[in-house]
Design an enzyme around this catalytic site. Structure first.
Site, PDB file in Angstrom:
ATOM      1  CG  ASP A  87      -4.739  10.747   7.003  1.00  0.00           C
ATOM      2  OD1 ASP A  87      -4.213  11.869   6.846  1.00  0.00           O
ATOM      3  OD2 ASP A  87      -4.530   9.794   6.226  1.00  0.00           O
ATOM      4  CD  GLU A  93      -5.129  14.782  -0.778  1.00  0.00           C
ATOM      5  OE1 GLU A  93      -4.260  15.487  -1.311  1.00  0.00           O
ATOM      6  OE2 GLU A  93      -5.669  15.075   0.321  1.00  0.00           O
TER       7      GLU A  93
END
Length: 440
Positions: A307, A311
């Site tokens: 991931d 962010e």
């Protein structure tokens, strides 16, 4: 024969008729109450008396209003079965109303009706009870919310100990070194799907940390207990200058608290604050080099992050990059995985097509990140999900004119459809674009 002749209508013997029924008293009625049986209850209705005052007709032997949950009594006999007929002559005015001793009805010797078919007036005694175990009232907020979740999903609520075990949390007080009383809570740093991140200070030492607070109900509702367990197990064992360190964790009845290293900036917000939403080549090369070194460390320990995106990357006060949020990470010795996870713009072709994947998914994410921080947007961004999937499967993207040739070469080596053809991370550090823009 004349003696046996039929008698005429006038000569027939008139039989005496029974005396008419008269009312008993002003507060009683002469007619017998009518019985109507509904589903689950018994309703007793009586004819309205002719007196000046209207009252419910109640036998004088009963001193209170009939209870609808119990069968009414007429003539001293209990209407517990249709086969037991009451003696209504006991209520006639010619005879005083007496209550004989109740006698149980004798069943017939050979009854052809099965017990299930015998009609019974519903009462509290003969209502079938379900063999259910009475649950103890919830003693904590987590118990109450777990019961609510089980009612919604038609499942049995798990105990608090079982939920904590599924999330990898210990119930032993001596193993938890901290509680919420050990920290001064400051401002909110960020908000996530399962909780928030707050600035905090440990009271005894004054050390500044980031306190990640996750709600147990949200984790159980999303069925991601295994993710939290993996995140705690993986991040507590990682020691690298470009990875956010987890110092420990503790929990209470409703929340899980993760004590993390504090990094004041987020790469995504820093990128949006730049002119044209992109970094210079020197700054982008520094971040890619530090990210690559951290991923090499993870891959050597059989950890796949899965991931990588702006962010989930933080910046220290000195400007160094750190990987955070290992919620989708996995520790596996098997090189192939099947879970579809991550962010849409960063999904590799093997995940989109439903094939197995390995640690090369992180290599693909590094190429997508390098393109975004140099251009200002992801390479496969489109107006619809279908178009984005199509571009990812075919690795279709366009370079703007300001992207340097060496940067284009590096990105094109990372964004390959076949995982085995992608540039290894160790070779990425030796690429000319990295050497030129990171050497002092």
């Amino acid at each position: 024969m004349s003696n046996f002749a039929l008698k005429s209508k006038e000569n027939r013997i008139q039989r005496p008729r029974p005396p008419p029924v008269t009312t008993v008293a002003s507060n009683t009625t002469s007619s017998v109450p009518r019985r109507t049986v509904g589903f689950g209850t018994t309703t007793v209705t009586a004819a309205k008396p002719s007196g000046a005052q209207y009252r419910r007709s109640v036998p004088t032997t009963i001193g209170k209003t009939p209870d609808l949950l119990h069968p009414p009594k007429f003539g001293g006999q209990q209407l517990s079965n249709r086969g037991c007929k009451p003696d209504i002559t006991k209520n006639l005015p010619s005879k005083p109303v007496q209550k004989p001793p109740s006698q149980p009805c004798k069943p017939e010797a050979q009854s052809r009706v099965t017990p299930k078919e015998v009609f019974k007036i519903p009462t509290v005694a003969n209502i079938p009870k379900k063999p259910t175990q009475v649950a103890k009232p919830p003693t904590t907020v987590n118990h109450l919310q777990s019961n609510l979740k089980a009612t919604t999903l038609d499942e049995k609520p798990c105990s608090e100990q079982q939920n904590n075990k599924n999330m990898g949390l210990t119930d032993k007080k001596n193993e938890m070194k901290w509680t919420l009383d050990n920290f001064d809570i400051g401002k909110a740093l960020g908000k996530g799907k399962f909780g928030n991140v707050y600035l905090a200070r440990e009271k005894s030492s004054g050390f500044i940390v980031a306190l990640k607070v996750l709600f147990k109900t949200q984790i159980l509702k999303a069925n991601v207990e295994h993710q939290l367990k993996r995140e705690i197990e993986i991040q507590t064992h990682l020691r690298h200058p470009n990875i956010v360190r987890m110092f420990g964790y503790f929990h209470d009845d409703a929340r899980v608290y993760m004590i993390l290293e504090y990094a004041p900036k987020q790469l995504y917000k820093e990128l949006q604050a730049q002119e044209n939403q992109r970094f210079s080549e020197d700054r982008a090369a520094l971040y890619i080099k530090q990210l690559t070194e951290a991923l090499i460390y993870c891959h050597d320990k059989n950890i796949i992050h899965r991931d990588i995106k702006p962010e989930n990357l933080l910046l220290t006060k000195g400007g160094d990059l750190k990987i955070a949020d290992f919620g989708w990470s996995v520790h596996t010795r098997d090189s192939k995985r099947m879970t579809l996870c991550g962010t849409l713009d960063y999904l590799p072709p093997e995940m989109v097509s439903g094939n197995s994947h390995d640690k090369s998914v992180d290599v693909w994410s590094v190429g997508v990140l390098l393109y975004e921080i140099l251009v200002g947007k992801p390479p496969f961004e489109a107006s619809t999900y279908e178009e984005t999937y199509k571009r990812i499967l075919n690795a279709q993207y366009i370079f703007p004119q300001h992207v340097a040739p060496l940067a284009r070469d590096l990105i094109s080596r990372l964004l390959r459809v076949k995982p085995e053809t992608r540039l290894p991370l160790k070779d990425l550090l030796l690429h000319d674009w990295i050497k030129i823009h990171t050497n002092p």
